[in-house]
Design an enzyme around this catalytic site. Structure first.
Site, PDB file in Angstrom:
ATOM      1  CE  LYS A 197      38.611  -4.039 -42.067  1.00  0.00           C
ATOM      2  NZ  LYS A 197      38.152  -2.791 -41.444  1.00  0.00           N
ATOM      3  CG  ASP A 275      30.899  -0.500 -42.510  1.00  0.00           C
ATOM      4  OD1 ASP A 275      31.453  -0.004 -41.516  1.00  0.00           O
ATOM      5  OD2 ASP A 275      31.480  -1.260 -43.310  1.00  0.00           O
TER       6      ASP A 275
END
Ligand code: FE2
Length: 325
Positions: A197, A275
């Site tokens: 990211k 997650d």
């Protein structure tokens, strides 16, 4: 692999612990002449009080007052800060019991009295080379972990996410009886899974509303970028598939490769499970956190849609229940 070099090449620092002054002098003389810096201790207690992670290698006499060499070695190897520092035990007597005691306390090598200059410097040189490799590896890991945590810190909604993912995934892997190396990979992947990211512009990364088609395409690059960032580290070999495939779905509708079913590695499916759970049970800009029960109910629905591994979701529910969460 990239190595982090220190800008000033400092001579390695070696701790010598021996109760006989003549021995200390002999060892320090040989090692200083070979270009090392030395620190001297005259008994076990003093050796431990001087010990720190600045020391690159320890030479410990086995027979010393106030804690012998075995005890000092055990203490060094027990402390996570110093456990990778090589320890050489120096002994006059060689019997099987001593040898076993040395192995049990975690010593890296033995030297027998009388000490020979060539043998001492050769052993020291080879152990220090090994120490340098582990230092470089540790440095590289620390850099990756810091980078991953700095990305996490950009978004107030994801603070603590990495640590929770590490813990959840290891707990689930343990419950499934997965081997140690896969659990270690999951612990690492929990921290670095979203490291890619770093390449996503902030206006996309932190956008509170739904992403446009084009923005989604950019966002979906993060597993590929993450894999590329961690690729140079050999110790991350088993972490790479987890990073790359943590957004795949069992029916093939996930990204980046659209893998289906068991083609998605088990460790990646574990990471996906925890997650998704963590995302559901934490606040988002557009909704408050779901309770653990609600989160599992939503995930079960999504198992029905063909997204997640139902067996893993059920196992994880049991793990959570057993730990009282
Ligand atoms: Fe991700």
């Amino acid at each position: 692999m990239f190595a982090l070099q220190s800008y000033e090449a400092k001579p390695p620092l070696i701790l010598i612990a021996d109760d006989e002054e003549a021995n200390r002098e002999l060892l320090s003389h040989i090692l200083e002449r070979a270009g090392y810096k030395v620190l001297l201790a005259k008994d076990g207690e003093e050796a431990l009080s001087l010990f720190s992670n600045q020391i690159d290698l320890a030479l410990l006499d086995v027979k010393m007052p106030r804690r012998n060499g075995f005890e000092v070695c055990r203490a060094i190897k027990k402390d996570p800060e110093t456990r990778l520092v090589p320890v050489v035990l120096i002994t006059g007597l060689i019997n099987t019991n001593d040898r076993i005691a040395g192995i049990e306390c975690g010593a890296d090598d033995y030297l027998h009295k009388p000490i020979r200059r060539e043998e001492l410097t050769a052993r020291v040189r080879s152990l220090l080379r090994l120490k340098q490799f582990t230092d470089e590896l540790e440095n590289a890991e620390v850099v990756l972990f810091s980078l991953a945590l700095s990305i996490e810190a950009k978004d107030p909604y994801t603070v603590g996410h990495c640590t929770r993912l590490s813990n959840y995934s290891v707990e689930l892997a343990s419950a499934l009886g997965l081997p140690e190396e896969e659990r270690v990979s999951l612990r690492r992947a929990g921290v670095v899974h979203d490291i890619g990211k770093v390449s996503i512009p902030e206006h996309i990364l932190l956008k509170p509303g739904p992403l446009t088609e084009e923005e989604r395409e950019i966002m979906q690059q993060h597993p590929i970028v993450g894999e590329r960032i961690c690729q140079p580290l050999r110790s991350f070999r088993m972490v790479l598939p987890i990073i790359r495939h943590h957004h795949e779905k069992l029916d093939g509708s996930g990204y980046p490769d659209g893998l289906k079913g068991e083609a998605i590695p088990m460790t990646a499916r574990i990471m996906t499970t925890v997650d998704v759970y963590d995302a559901l049970t934490t606040d988002r800009p557009y909704r408050p956190a779901h309770s653990p029960e609600e989160a599992i109910a939503i995930m079960r629905e999504e198992v029905g849609k063909g997204w997640w591994d139902g067996q893993l979701v059920e196992k994880f529910r049991k793990v959570l229940a057993a730990s009282g969460k």
